[in-house]
Design an enzyme around this catalytic site. Structure first.
Site, PDB file in Angstrom:
ATOM      1  N   THR A  93      -9.475  81.922  38.081  1.00  0.00           N
ATOM      2  CA  THR A  93      -9.327  80.466  38.141  1.00  0.00           C
ATOM      3  C   THR A  93      -7.863  80.107  37.929  1.00  0.00           C
ATOM      4  OG1 THR A  93     -11.530  80.157  37.207  1.00  0.00           O
ATOM      5  CG2 THR A  93     -10.070  78.247  37.185  1.00  0.00           C
TER       6      THR A  93
ATOM      7  N   LYS B  43     -12.892  74.467  41.989  1.00  0.00           N
ATOM      8  CA  LYS B  43     -13.210  75.115  40.705  1.00  0.00           C
ATOM      9  C   LYS B  43     -12.691  74.271  39.533  1.00  0.00           C
ATOM     10  CE  LYS B  43     -14.148  78.113  37.565  1.00  0.00           C
ATOM     11  NZ  LYS B  43     -15.488  78.091  37.000  1.00  0.00           N
TER      12      LYS B  43
ATOM     13  N   LYS C 139      -7.180  75.990  29.561  1.00  0.00           N
ATOM     14  CA  LYS C 139      -6.296  76.203  30.730  1.00  0.00           C
ATOM     15  C   LYS C 139      -6.826  75.430  31.940  1.00  0.00           C
ATOM     16  CE  LYS C 139      -7.490  79.723  32.991  1.00  0.00           C
ATOM     17  NZ  LYS C 139      -8.403  80.110  34.050  1.00  0.00           N
TER      18      LYS C 139
END
Ligand SMILES: NC(=O)C1=CN([C@@H]2O[C@H](COP(=O)(O)OP(=O)(O)OC[C@H]3O[C@@H](n4cnc5c(N)ncnc54)[C@H](OP(=O)(O)O)[C@@H]3O)[C@@H](O)[C@H]2O)C=CC1
Ligand SMILES: O=CCCC(=O)O
Length: 293
Positions: free
Chosen positions: A95, A170, A238
């Site tokens: 990701t 995502k 993150k």
């Protein structure tokens, strides 16, 4: 089919083992090489560098922690680029943000190789069970060639067009998930402080319009203040950070996500980064204690 696999963390290990179980010939590399041992016991080969894996395999999958890891494995010494060439495909399932993915894509494409980004929805258990949701974008021909592996790793694959679209999808999904986890934590605290049974709250949620697998899976452990890491909190933070940066770029106001990001940051500062992302509950509990009734 022979595939290389770079990155044997929580997700990479489960995914590589799954490929081995389904008859794929897998060559692995991990920064901490000792983590390759379990894979070798299950039939994998090991290379000492990412370049070694690329040299050996036509297709290589990466599952790395964050943009800096994804870039380092491609661009640094002994990295992917040193052996990438025409006829080879690189599939990054980490990701990351669209900019990171595009930078990697451009570099791979310059060598004549093909690139696909393919981040996944679904955590440790879906990775073990081959039930991930794959959000691919980039070179369509590579997508079609790698479908046999995606069919083992996931229950559904989406092809979303140009590089960046998989990364963005995502981040949107995880931005929603992180905000939901904060709202859920607040609900658990509010129920408790209002003299209600948290278990009954879970039962009620399960029967209504907001029922979802995340509340059902994480709720019972959270009630026991247990956060065994499936999706590490540092990675959720993150993803919130990268989603907020995407919001900045597109001028999308996201106050709920911004507040959730603050809670995840606070949790990291308390040393909870390696716990499951549901450990944000610890922060919400403390914040909820500031005014006593
Ligand atoms: N866990 C989950 O539920 C999910 C995670 N993801 C995403 O998948 C990716 C991997 O997650 P997960 O497996 O949980 O993470 P882990 O933290 O368990 O594993 C991270 C992996 O990245 C490697 N790594 C970190 N920094 C570097 C670096 N500088 N150079 C080379 N390798 C590096 C680690 O190597 P080492 O062992 O040496 O530290 C390890 O193999 C992340 O992008 C995450 O956001 C996506 C869906 C679900
Ligand atoms: O990126 C991690 C996602 C975790 C999940 O979808 O359960």
């Amino acid at each position: 089919m022979e595939v290389g696999f770079l990155g044997l963390g929580i997700m990479g290990k489960a995914m590589a083992l799954n490929l081995l179980r389904h008859g794929f010939s897998v060559t692995v590399w991990n920064r901490t090489l000792s983590k390759c041992e379990e894979l070798v016991e299950s039939g994998a080969s090991v290379e000492e560098t990412p370049a070694g894996v690329i040299k050996k395999c036509k297709y290589t999958i990466a599952m790395l922690s964050d943009p800096s890891a994804a870039l380092s494995v491609v661009f640094d010494k002994d990295g992917v680029l040193e052996q990438m060439c025409s006829g080879k495909g690189y599939i990054d399932m980490s990701t990351v943000d669209a900019q990171t993915s595009s930078k990697i894509s451009e570099a791979i494409t310059k060598t004549g190789g093909c690139f696909l980004e393919a981040p996944v929805s679904g955590s440790k258990k879906p990775a073990e069970d081959g039930q991930l949701v794959i959000l691919a974008a980039g070179e369509k021909a590579l997508y079609e060639e790698i479908i046999p592996a995606f069919d083992v790793l996931g229950k559904k694959s989406f092809f979303l067009g140009q590089v960046g679209n998989g990364a963005k999808m995502k981040l949107v999904v995880n931005m929603i998930m992180g905000s939901m986890m904060n709202a859920f934590s607040e609900g658990l605290v509010l129920a408790d402080r209002s003299g209600l049974s948290q278990q009954t709250l879970l039962d009620v949620l399960e029967l209504g319009a907001v029922a979802n697998p995340m509340f059902k899976l994480k709720g019972p452990a959270m009630m026991k203040n247990a956060y065994p890491p499936a999706f590490p909190l540092k990675h959720q933070q993150k993803d919130m950070r990268l989603a907020l940066a995407l919001g900045d770029e597109r001028a999308v106001s996201m106050p709920v996500a911004a507040a959730s990001n603050e809670a995840f940051k606070k949790a990291r500062s308390l040393g909870l980064g390696d716990q499951d992302f549901s450990a944000v509950y610890e922060v919400v509990k403390v914040a909820g204690s500031s005014e006593e009734s």
